[in-house]
Design an enzyme around this catalytic site. Structure first.
Site, mmCIF file in Angstrom:
data_model
loop_
_atom_site.group_PDB
_atom_site.id
_atom_site.type_symbol
_atom_site.label_atom_id
_atom_site.label_comp_id
_atom_site.label_asym_id
_atom_site.label_seq_id
_atom_site.Cartn_x
_atom_site.Cartn_y
_atom_site.Cartn_z
ATOM 1 C CG ASP A 69 -2.197 0.767 0.964
ATOM 2 O OD1 ASP A 69 -2.755 0.636 -0.139
ATOM 3 O OD2 ASP A 69 -2.658 1.509 1.853
ATOM 4 C CG ASP A 157 4.805 8.658 -11.063
ATOM 5 O OD1 ASP A 157 5.076 8.714 -9.851
ATOM 6 O OD2 ASP A 157 4.856 7.602 -11.716
ATOM 7 C CG HIS A 182 7.590 5.359 -3.296
ATOM 8 N ND1 HIS A 182 7.995 6.245 -4.267
ATOM 9 C CD2 HIS A 182 6.443 4.814 -3.762
ATOM 10 C CE1 HIS A 182 7.124 6.243 -5.270
ATOM 11 N NE2 HIS A 182 6.171 5.368 -4.980
HETATM 12 P P1 ITT Z 1 -3.700 -2.138 -5.243
HETATM 13 O O1 ITT Z 1 -4.369 -1.786 -3.948
HETATM 14 O O2 ITT Z 1 -4.487 -3.096 -6.090
HETATM 15 O O3 ITT Z 1 -2.270 -2.558 -5.064
HETATM 16 P P2 ITT Z 1 -4.038 0.717 -5.799
HETATM 17 O O4 ITT Z 1 -3.863 1.537 -7.048
HETATM 18 O O5 ITT Z 1 -5.361 0.751 -5.094
HETATM 19 O O6 ITT Z 1 -3.605 -0.791 -6.143
HETATM 20 P P3 ITT Z 1 -2.698 1.962 -3.520
HETATM 21 O O7 ITT Z 1 -3.936 2.029 -2.735
HETATM 22 O O8 ITT Z 1 -1.440 1.506 -2.854
HETATM 23 O O9 ITT Z 1 -2.873 1.065 -4.817
HETATM 24 O O10 ITT Z 1 -2.306 3.311 -4.248
HETATM 25 C C1 ITT Z 1 -2.680 4.531 -3.875
HETATM 26 C C2 ITT Z 1 -2.593 5.503 -5.019
HETATM 27 O O11 ITT Z 1 -1.375 6.226 -4.830
HETATM 28 C C3 ITT Z 1 -2.503 4.935 -6.432
HETATM 29 O O12 ITT Z 1 -3.738 4.710 -7.003
HETATM 30 C C4 ITT Z 1 -1.777 6.065 -7.152
HETATM 31 O O13 ITT Z 1 -2.686 7.073 -7.500
HETATM 32 C C5 ITT Z 1 -0.850 6.579 -6.070
HETATM 33 N N1 ITT Z 1 0.490 5.991 -6.195
HETATM 34 C C6 ITT Z 1 0.949 4.843 -5.651
HETATM 35 N N2 ITT Z 1 2.234 4.624 -6.002
HETATM 36 C C7 ITT Z 1 2.579 5.679 -6.794
HETATM 37 C C8 ITT Z 1 3.754 6.030 -7.498
HETATM 38 O O14 ITT Z 1 4.835 5.270 -7.473
HETATM 39 N N3 ITT Z 1 3.739 7.145 -8.211
HETATM 40 C C9 ITT Z 1 2.658 7.939 -8.260
HETATM 41 N N4 ITT Z 1 1.492 7.679 -7.656
HETATM 42 C C10 ITT Z 1 1.456 6.558 -6.931
#
Ligand code: ITT
Length: 197
Positions: A69, A157, A182
């Site tokens: 997450d 991003d 990260h």
């Molecule tokens: P899963 O739970 O299926 O893994 P998700 O897209 O719901 O996928 P998260 O809840 O972890 O994943 O992600 C939160 C949001 O944060 C994600 O939808 C992106 O908008 C943002 N995010 C996560 N990692 C990122 C990155 O490396 N660069 C930019 N935005 C990112």
């Protein structure tokens, strides 16, 4: 060879992590495993949400698996969007709407310090002896730009400039982003742990 299911529906995460995997790991995304479910993320912390996703997939598969997450934590917004990063501007999980909301909430604020934080939850063991839970964290510090830059990557991003660079993550190739990110830091800790097993 370690085989692990990666409990995510986010193909961007799969691509980034696949690009970091050595030949000694076999990472199987949910899609490849034939698992098609919307994994719940109901909690107030990244750690609890990561655990929820990994537990959900462990219960279905009884196999070693991990989830992650990630949240964007902005100092001037008291840590928002944080754990709510995916749905900051609503249930639509719209990247552009989320970015617009961040830029509008920050306005002309001078302090634009922020960090991406990833928490990985690993379920590791076997059916006979049971599965243990392990967590790995990765943080990338940086700043929020005043406008969008670049077309690559995903999510926030285009507005995130990591410390040590003048480019946003969306102006970088995946390999460049991996030098700062990260996710790369958390995944490196995961692989170090697995190599010690
Ligand atoms: P899963 O739970 O299926 O893994 P998700 O897209 O719901 O996928 P998260 O809840 O972890 O994943 O992600 C939160 C949001 O944060 C994600 O939808 C992106 O908008 C943002 N995010 C996560 N990692 C990122 C990155 O490396 N660069 C930019 N935005 C990112």
């Amino acid at each position: 060879m370690h085989t692990l299911i990666f409990a995510t529906n986010n193909q961007n995460k799969v691509d980034e992590i696949q690009s970091l995997v050595g030949a000694d790991f076999n990472i199987i995304p949910l899609k490849t495993a034939g698992i098609n479910i919307d994994i719940p993320e109901p909690h107030d912390t990244l750690q609890e949400n990561a655990a929820e996703k990994a537990n959900t997939i462990l219960n279905i598969t009884n196999q070693n698996c991990f989830s992650e997450d990630t949240g964007l934590e902005i100092l001037a917004l008291q840590g928002a969007p944080g754990v709510k990063s995916a749905r900051y501007a609503g249930e639509g999980r719209d990247f552009q709407a989320n970015i617009d909301k961040v830029l509008s909430n920050l306005g002309t604020t001078e302090n634009r310090n922020a960090q991406f934080r990833t928490v990985i939850c690993l379920k590791w063991g076997n059916e006979k002896e049971g599965f243990q839970t392990h967590y790995f964290e990765g943080i990338c510090k940086g700043n929020i730009a005043t406008e969008m830059h670049g077309e690559k990557g995903f999510g926030y991003d285009p507005i995130f400039i990591p410390e040590g660079s003048t480019k946003s993550f969306a102006q970088m190739t995946m390999e460049e982003k991996n030098q700062y990110s990260h996710r790369q830091k958390a995944v490196t800790k995961l692989f170090e742990f697995l190599r010690s097993k």
